[in-house]
Enzyme design. Structure first.
Site, PDB file in Angstrom:
ATOM      1  N   ASP A 219       0.845  -1.186   0.000  1.00 31.53           N
ATOM      2  CA  ASP A 219       0.000   0.000   0.000  1.00 31.53           C
ATOM      3  C   ASP A 219       0.884   1.240   0.000  1.00 31.53           C
ATOM      4  OD1 ASP A 219      -2.364   1.713   0.464  1.00 31.53           O
ATOM      5  OD2 ASP A 219      -3.290  -0.141   1.155  1.00 31.53           O
ATOM      6  N   HIS A 255      -3.104   5.658   3.244  1.00 30.72           N
ATOM      7  CA  HIS A 255      -3.996   4.500   3.123  1.00 30.72           C
ATOM      8  C   HIS A 255      -3.486   3.257   3.841  1.00 30.72           C
ATOM      9  CE1 HIS A 255      -6.262   1.438   0.604  1.00 30.72           C
ATOM     10  NE2 HIS A 255      -7.216   2.324   0.796  1.00 30.72           N
ATOM     11  N   SER A 438     -11.366  -1.748   0.769  1.00 29.39           N
ATOM     12  CA  SER A 438     -10.053  -1.574   1.391  1.00 29.39           C
ATOM     13  C   SER A 438     -10.058  -2.004   2.838  1.00 29.39           C
ATOM     14  CB  SER A 438      -9.624  -0.108   1.337  1.00 29.39           C
ATOM     15  OG  SER A 438      -8.970   0.193   0.152  1.00 29.39           O
TER      16      SER A 438
END
Length: 609
Positions: A219, A255, A438
């Protein structure tokens, strides 16, 4: 500016050169003169910047600057506004009969560096300051009789599957154990039991999972000293450079931190708790479409001891569908990781609300995770369709709580009190409401860690099967087919308690004995027919003893009712089952043959001698 056509992965791209963007690799951290504004900090190892004035003269000037190591044009695919950068790597497949000495002379004459020679005829090349740019170089190579194919490696930003909360600390983690209400949120009832069953799994294990399990999260935006991640990191990697460690700051995203926390935040008396609180984190910074960097990221996971690989990103864009080399890199992790038991690889289904899932999630062996809500319904954003394995709790009803980076700016368009929490109730500076597929994907990654804690001998194939077989059927039961599969929910909402129970059961079941060798005595009737050399089959073995070949062919034809081809090569007899129109059709029969004790793999029938 003109366009050019290039094959990339599984698609053909019509590329247009950008009129104001270039990619730079620099020796220092300062932006070179003439680079007006940074657009992307890391794309295929390049910083993408905007230039003022003519891009050709501007790029040439930057290439002469002492701080610029490499300067590249940036491109756009027709109909897409995401920048593409050639990484400088070319995958070259040599024509039959071209040897190493002959090809080395060619590559040296063209100024190309040989990075690696692979089994078969593939050579990985890198451009140098003596060669032309990668796109022109690959076109020149493909014009030579010595080269069958030359594909330039390109990188493009892929989608991160985060979605902002759509409606509105452990006791508030309803996704772990849904009691039908959320403390402090009196006006938002949830559905009791609409959770992932994590608390039940802990009780089955009588612990919070093993500390020897490593979850790799690929990520952008990791804050490794966050209270929910501190002390957990092993083998961190910046994918674009290959450097140990991960960068921090807003330029590098936000994220990865919430995703990692949902998988493995510790039970330390503060903040939130992940599904596998004792597991360790392998953070890899850098999402990529580049084949070369995809190989680097999955090879790093495999070689550095990752048990599970969680990916909350991907694409449903046909132009950037992963090709055969992407698939091979992921396949090696799935089959060779964990000492041959296979790394468990998860991809998010995606948040586009589409009737197809993330293309990476369609690769064989991958666990593809969609989202369900706090009311056990399907959120409209969660992609659906073939390839979906299971769903897991996320937003769409009430959102989930996750860690947040100290540099996370929140949702600036909202009032200050709601930039991190949908109801405006402050829960402190370390967390936020989070959602999308996610959030669902790392939650399932943590559950996979609990399964391996229960039974470390499970293979990647078994973990996927257990999750699918033990999932709860939610939604309309009429929406599930004869396999127990639904386009919206896959095989259902993941149930960690039932999955751990099954993993523990299998730990106490003796492995089935290997199938006996086929008999060598007896009389067999075999039909001789012309061999079809188009399509695909499943190779199940290679035998030296012809009696075994005859008996095996007879047994295969009797059991499966499929044509069987035998190819003799150097005294070995290779047995190939079936003649299928596509590789996917061949793969659909793999599990059936494995259950019978064979180890099949897809064989291109056009390669038969």
């Amino acid at each position: 500016m003109g366009t050019m056509d290039r094959r990339q992965g599984a698609a053909n791209l019509k590329l247009r050169k950008s009129s104001d963007l270039v990619g730079l690799k620099t020796a220092g951290s300062e932006r070179p003169p003439g680079a007006e504004r940074e657009i992307l900090s890391d794309l295929g190892g390049f910083s993408v910047v905007r230039l003022a004035g003519d891009v050709e003269s501007g790029l040439n000037a930057l290439r002469r600057a002492s701080s610029v190591v490499v300067g590249s044009h940036v491109y756009f695919a027709e109909g897409d506004n995401r920048p593409l950068v050639p990484t400088g790597v070319i995958y070259c497949e040599l024509a039959d009969g071209v040897g190493e000495e002959e090809s080395s002379r060619l590559f040296d004459r063209l100024g190309l560096e040989v990075v690696e020679r692979r089994e078969g005829a593939t050579v990985v090349l890198r451009v140098t300051d003596r060669s032309r740019n990668p796109l022109a170089m690959s076109q020149e190579l493909e014009g030579l009789a010595m080269v069958r194919e030359a594909v330039p490696d390109l990188d493009v930003p892929l989608e991160q599957y985060f979605s902002e909360p759509r409606d509105g600390l452990f006791p508030e983690q309803w996704a772990m154990d849904n009691q039908g209400r959320i403390p402090g949120v009196p006006d938002y009832p949830t559905k009791p039991g609409a959770d992932a069953g994590v608390r039940a799994a802990w009780r089955k294990l009588d612990n919070l999972g093993g500390s020897d399990i490593i979850i790799a999260v690929i990520d952008n935006g990791f804050e490794l000293d966050h209270p929910d991640l501190s002390g957990k990191s092993v083998a961190p990697l910046t994918v674009s450079s290959g450097a140990a460690g991960v960068p921090e700051g807003l330029a590098y995203g936000t994220h990865g931190t919430p995703c990692a926390s949902l998988a493995l935040a510790p039970a330390n008396g503060t903040g939130i708790v992940g599904a596998a609180p004792n597991a360790r984190l392998m953070p890899l910074h850098g999402l990529t479409y580049s084949v070369f960097l995809t190989e680097r990221m999955f090879d790093h996971c495999r070689n550095s001891g990752a048990d599970i690989i969680s990916c909350s990103w991907g694409t449903i864009d046909d132009r950037y569908r992963p090709g055969k080399r992407h698939e091979l890199a992921i396949r090696k992790a799935l089959t060779e990781g964990r000492g041959g038991k296979g790394c468990i690889v998860l991809f998010a289904a995606g948040n586009e609300g589409a009737a197809r899932v993330n293309y990476y999630g369609k690769l064989e062996g991958v666990i593809t995770v969609g989202a369900s809500t706090s009311g056990d319904t399907h959120p409209a954003y969660s992609n659906r369709g073939e390839g979906l394995s299971v769903v897991a709790p996320s937003d769409g009803g009430w959102p989930v709580l996750a860690a947040r980076c100290s540099w996370d700016p929140g949702q600036r368009e909202l009032p200050a009190e709601k930039q991190y929490y949908v109801d405006g109730r402050d829960r402190g500076p370390y967390h936020k409401h989070f959602g999308g597929t996610s959030a669902a994907t790392p939650l399932v990654a943590g559950i996979c860690a609990l399964l391996l804690s229960a039974n470390p001998e499970l293979t990647a194939v078994q973990v996927k099967r257990i999750l699918e077989q033990t999932a709860d059927k939610i939604g309309n039961r009429a929406g599930y087919d004869s396999r127990g599969w639904s386009p919206q929910f896959g095989f259902g909402r993941v149930n960690a308690g039932r999955a751990v129970t099954e993993a523990l059961r299998l730990r106490n079941v003796a492995p089935a004995p290997a199938p006996p060798p086929p008999p060598v005595a007896g009389t067999y009737r075999l039909d001789v027919e012309p061999v079809q050399t188009k399509g695909f089959g499943l190779q199940v073995g290679a035998y030296g003893n012809y009696n075994n070949v005859v008996a095996t062919v007879a047994a295969l034809k009797a059991r499966f009712g499929l044509p069987v081809v035998v190819e003799e090569v150097g005294g070995l007899h290779k047995i190939v089952v079936g003649t299928f129109a596509t590789a996917a059709a061949a793969r659909s029969r793999i599990e059936e043959l494995r259950d019978a004790g064979y180890r099949p793999f897809v064989k291109d029938l056009s390669t038969l001698s």
